[in-house]
Design a protein around this motif. Structure first.
Motif, mmCIF file in Angstrom:
data_model
loop_
_atom_site.group_PDB
_atom_site.id
_atom_site.type_symbol
_atom_site.label_atom_id
_atom_site.label_comp_id
_atom_site.label_asym_id
_atom_site.label_seq_id
_atom_site.Cartn_x
_atom_site.Cartn_y
_atom_site.Cartn_z
ATOM 1 N N LEU A 32 0.284 -1.561 0.581
ATOM 2 C CA LEU A 32 -0.095 0.374 0.171
ATOM 3 C C LEU A 32 0.964 1.329 0.115
ATOM 4 O O LEU A 32 -0.165 2.268 -0.239
ATOM 5 N N LYS A 33 1.585 0.892 0.351
ATOM 6 C CA LYS A 33 3.252 2.399 0.565
ATOM 7 C C LYS A 33 3.558 2.902 -0.432
ATOM 8 O O LYS A 33 3.793 3.708 -1.068
ATOM 9 N N SER A 34 4.055 1.298 -1.158
ATOM 10 C CA SER A 34 4.613 1.799 -2.333
ATOM 11 C C SER A 34 3.808 2.071 -3.342
ATOM 12 O O SER A 34 3.891 2.560 -4.471
ATOM 13 N N MET A 35 2.346 1.578 -3.560
ATOM 14 C CA MET A 35 1.489 2.597 -4.484
ATOM 15 C C MET A 35 0.972 3.247 -4.198
ATOM 16 O O MET A 35 0.902 4.643 -5.487
ATOM 17 N N ASN A 36 1.274 3.686 -2.923
ATOM 18 C CA ASN A 36 0.493 5.228 -2.755
ATOM 19 C C ASN A 36 2.051 6.384 -3.340
ATOM 20 O O ASN A 36 1.678 7.398 -3.052
ATOM 21 N N THR A 37 3.053 5.661 -2.940
ATOM 22 C CA THR A 37 4.357 6.277 -3.068
ATOM 23 C C THR A 37 3.919 6.930 -4.979
ATOM 24 O O THR A 37 4.762 8.309 -5.373
ATOM 25 N N ILE A 38 3.829 5.690 -5.551
ATOM 26 C CA ILE A 38 3.423 5.529 -7.054
ATOM 27 C C ILE A 38 2.194 6.986 -6.888
ATOM 28 O O ILE A 38 2.551 7.032 -8.163
ATOM 29 N N ALA A 39 1.478 6.900 -6.506
ATOM 30 C CA ALA A 39 0.477 7.772 -7.034
ATOM 31 C C ALA A 39 0.467 9.309 -6.362
ATOM 32 O O ALA A 39 0.042 10.232 -7.263
ATOM 33 N N SER A 40 1.815 9.137 -5.868
ATOM 34 C CA SER A 40 2.193 10.652 -5.228
ATOM 35 C C SER A 40 2.847 11.428 -6.154
ATOM 36 O O SER A 40 3.031 13.026 -5.627
ATOM 37 N N VAL A 41 3.793 10.900 -7.025
ATOM 38 C CA VAL A 41 4.949 11.139 -7.957
ATOM 39 C C VAL A 41 4.039 12.484 -9.430
ATOM 40 O O VAL A 41 2.654 11.280 -9.899
ATOM 41 N N PRO A 42 4.263 12.715 -9.946
ATOM 42 C CA PRO A 42 3.734 13.532 -11.129
ATOM 43 C C PRO A 42 3.380 12.402 -12.009
ATOM 44 O O PRO A 42 4.500 11.840 -12.781
ATOM 45 N N GLY A 43 1.948 12.237 -12.951
ATOM 46 C CA GLY A 43 2.147 11.329 -13.483
ATOM 47 C C GLY A 43 1.624 9.899 -12.606
ATOM 48 O O GLY A 43 1.273 8.471 -13.264
ATOM 49 N N GLY A 44 1.558 9.624 -11.556
ATOM 50 C CA GLY A 44 1.937 8.180 -11.271
ATOM 51 C C GLY A 44 0.912 7.997 -10.661
ATOM 52 O O GLY A 44 -0.110 6.702 -11.130
ATOM 53 N N SER A 45 -0.479 8.640 -10.545
ATOM 54 C CA SER A 45 -1.987 7.880 -10.386
ATOM 55 C C SER A 45 -2.003 7.588 -12.476
ATOM 56 O O SER A 45 -3.359 6.671 -11.750
ATOM 57 N N LYS A 46 -1.804 8.729 -13.246
ATOM 58 C CA LYS A 46 -2.216 8.293 -14.685
ATOM 59 C C LYS A 46 -1.733 6.897 -14.383
ATOM 60 O O LYS A 46 -2.483 5.641 -14.981
ATOM 61 N N ILE A 47 -0.176 6.442 -13.923
ATOM 62 C CA ILE A 47 0.373 4.887 -14.376
ATOM 63 C C ILE A 47 -0.706 4.024 -13.485
ATOM 64 O O ILE A 47 -0.903 2.979 -13.896
ATOM 65 N N ILE A 48 -0.964 4.656 -12.510
ATOM 66 C CA ILE A 48 -2.101 3.252 -11.575
ATOM 67 C C ILE A 48 -3.383 3.047 -12.119
ATOM 68 O O ILE A 48 -4.072 2.001 -13.098
ATOM 69 N N LEU A 88 -5.281 3.861 -3.723
ATOM 70 C CA LEU A 88 -6.914 3.376 -3.680
ATOM 71 C C LEU A 88 -7.639 3.600 -4.840
ATOM 72 O O LEU A 88 -8.743 3.317 -5.573
ATOM 73 N N GLN A 89 -8.163 5.189 -4.592
ATOM 74 C CA GLN A 89 -8.417 5.849 -5.593
ATOM 75 C C GLN A 89 -8.208 5.257 -6.509
ATOM 76 O O GLN A 89 -9.607 6.010 -7.500
ATOM 77 N N HIS A 90 -7.881 4.990 -7.891
ATOM 78 C CA HIS A 90 -7.639 5.475 -8.606
ATOM 79 C C HIS A 90 -8.127 3.975 -9.322
ATOM 80 O O HIS A 90 -6.899 4.009 -10.554
ATOM 81 N N LEU A 91 -8.229 2.653 -8.630
ATOM 82 C CA LEU A 91 -8.234 1.493 -9.036
ATOM 83 C C LEU A 91 -9.890 1.582 -9.546
ATOM 84 O O LEU A 91 -10.101 0.029 -9.912
ATOM 85 N N GLY A 92 -10.787 2.317 -9.680
ATOM 86 C CA GLY A 92 -11.938 2.061 -10.233
ATOM 87 C C GLY A 92 -12.410 2.367 -9.655
ATOM 88 O O GLY A 92 -14.226 1.295 -9.528
ATOM 89 N N PHE A 93 -13.287 1.814 -7.896
ATOM 90 C CA PHE A 93 -13.794 1.522 -6.560
ATOM 91 C C PHE A 93 -14.866 2.933 -7.216
ATOM 92 O O PHE A 93 -14.844 4.339 -7.404
ATOM 93 N N ASN A 94 -16.104 2.393 -6.553
ATOM 94 C CA ASN A 94 -17.517 3.452 -6.733
ATOM 95 C C ASN A 94 -16.979 4.355 -5.606
ATOM 96 O O ASN A 94 -17.528 6.000 -5.667
ATOM 97 N N PHE A 95 -16.594 4.497 -4.225
ATOM 98 C CA PHE A 95 -16.863 4.961 -2.923
ATOM 99 C C PHE A 95 -15.591 4.191 -2.296
ATOM 100 O O PHE A 95 -15.079 2.806 -2.942
#
Length: 182
Positions: A32-48, A88-95
């Motif tokens: 989870l921390k690894s995924m969060n690190t990826i999401a925090s860098v520029p463009g990371g959320s788009k990668i996820i 986790l918010q970038h994985l297609g969940f509703n809420f």
């Protein structure tokens, strides 16, 4: 101890090497921390978004001005300590559900997940997180999904419950109250 079985969603090459050497709690925390690190860098959320392939436009809809990407939400049991919420918010969940949340968390009363027969078993009543951790996370990240907070009603007085709800109201869409079944 009664438990719910949740699937192990880690990637198998990582799981079979590094994660087998860690406890379930530490392994989940690492992922989870690894995924969060990826999401925090520029463009990371788009990668996820790209790797997850989870946002299906066929089921996407809007209600009250909020976008919904599916009919499935993410339980607070998956990320009880809010270590991967930004990712986790970038994985297609509703809420996203957060909780159970306690005002003052007694770490010694928290049950950890266990491994048995190559499955990870999580406590039925869920690992709890603290009010302070939730406030810190909600003010640190911009969460683009509706958030619901599950408050452990058995842990709070009516005045503290009102304070917790008032403090979280600007950040969330709703609350669940739950008593600890044990």
């Amino acid at each position: 101890m009664e438990v719910n079985v949740l699937p192990d969603w880690s990637y198998h090459p990582i799981k079979n090497t590094l994660l087998r050497k860690l406890s379930p709690k530490r392994g989940r925390s690492f992922l989870l921390k690894s995924m969060n690190t990826i999401a925090s860098v520029p463009g990371g959320s788009k990668i996820i978004d790209f790797l997850g392939h989870m946002k299906n436009k066929e089921v996407q809809f809007q209600q009250n001005g909020l976008p919904y990407y599916s009919h499935v939400g993410l339980s607070g049991k998956v990320d009880p300590f809010l270590e991967g919420t930004n990712a986790l918010q970038h994985l297609g969940f509703n809420f996203l559900e957060i909780g159970p949340v306690c005002f003052k968390l007694d770490e010694s009363s928290c049950q950890s997940p266990i491994i048995k027969d190559d499955k990870i078993f999580y406590p039925l009543n869920g690992e709890k997180t603290s009010f302070q951790r939730v406030v810190k996370m909600l003010t640190k990240y911009t969460i683009q999904l509706p958030i619901f907070i599950r408050i452990d009603e058995a842990e709070v007085t009516p005045d503290v419950l009102q304070y917790m709800i008032t403090s979280h109201s600007p950040f969330v869409e709703g609350f669940f109250l739950t008593e600890n079944p044990l």
